[in-house]
Design a protein around this motif. Structure first.
Motif, mmCIF file in Angstrom:
data_model
loop_
_atom_site.group_PDB
_atom_site.id
_atom_site.type_symbol
_atom_site.label_atom_id
_atom_site.label_comp_id
_atom_site.label_asym_id
_atom_site.label_seq_id
_atom_site.Cartn_x
_atom_site.Cartn_y
_atom_site.Cartn_z
ATOM 1 N N ALA A 38 -73.087 -12.995 -13.404
ATOM 2 C CA ALA A 38 -74.239 -13.793 -12.992
ATOM 3 C C ALA A 38 -75.480 -13.564 -13.851
ATOM 4 O O ALA A 38 -76.403 -14.352 -13.803
ATOM 5 N N GLY A 39 -75.506 -12.495 -14.661
ATOM 6 C CA GLY A 39 -76.747 -12.185 -15.349
ATOM 7 C C GLY A 39 -76.725 -12.110 -16.852
ATOM 8 O O GLY A 39 -77.758 -11.890 -17.465
ATOM 9 N N LYS A 61 -80.203 -13.130 -18.231
ATOM 10 C CA LYS A 61 -80.896 -14.016 -17.296
ATOM 11 C C LYS A 61 -82.320 -13.517 -17.091
ATOM 12 O O LYS A 61 -82.549 -12.319 -16.894
ATOM 13 N N THR A 63 -84.725 -15.767 -15.212
ATOM 14 C CA THR A 63 -85.068 -16.357 -13.912
ATOM 15 C C THR A 63 -83.774 -16.928 -13.349
ATOM 16 O O THR A 63 -82.712 -16.782 -13.954
ATOM 17 N N SER A 64 -83.870 -17.624 -12.243
ATOM 18 C CA SER A 64 -82.653 -18.158 -11.623
ATOM 19 C C SER A 64 -81.931 -19.176 -12.501
ATOM 20 O O SER A 64 -80.743 -19.396 -12.336
ATOM 21 N N ASN A 65 -82.641 -19.783 -13.454
ATOM 22 C CA ASN A 65 -81.974 -20.792 -14.286
ATOM 23 C C ASN A 65 -82.317 -20.702 -15.774
ATOM 24 O O ASN A 65 -82.188 -21.677 -16.494
ATOM 25 N N CYS A 89 -82.909 -23.028 -20.393
ATOM 26 C CA CYS A 89 -83.275 -23.234 -18.994
ATOM 27 C C CYS A 89 -82.594 -24.501 -18.516
ATOM 28 O O CYS A 89 -82.693 -25.554 -19.162
ATOM 29 N N HIS A 91 -82.322 -27.206 -15.553
ATOM 30 C CA HIS A 91 -83.012 -27.734 -14.368
ATOM 31 C C HIS A 91 -82.293 -28.923 -13.825
ATOM 32 O O HIS A 91 -81.699 -29.673 -14.514
#
Length: 91
Positions: A38-39, A61, A63-65, A89, A91
């Protein structure tokens, strides 16, 4: 920032997932992301008109995205990143 498409790929051993991010107008680099989890991920880039993928290094990573290059990078990745500021990034 630009519009892009995502295509899932079968990850190689050691990766949890992989995907290609491609510019719909074919004017900006396409990116191939192979995630360790995940990171973090290994990232490759292909520029319009260039046939080969260039290794851009290990990214983490932020931020979350978003992902940014996480040093120290290999000499090849450092050369491919150059002096440009890179960030992914979604979005």
């Amino acid at each position: 920032m630009y519009r892009c498409t995502f295509t899932g790929a079968v990850p190689d051993a050691g990766y949890s997932f992989a995907m290609e991010i491609a510019d719909t107008a074919n004017e900006n680099p396409s990116l191939f992301v192979a995630a360790h989890g995940a990171g973090s991920a290994d990232v490759w880039a292909a520029f319009p008109g260039e046939p080969d993928w260039m290794y851009m290094g290990y990214w983490a990573k932020t931020t979350s995205n978003c992902l940014l290059p996480e040093g120290p990078e290999s000499p090849d990745a450092q050369a491919n990143l150059g002096q440009d500021a890179w960030e992914i990034c979604i979005h």
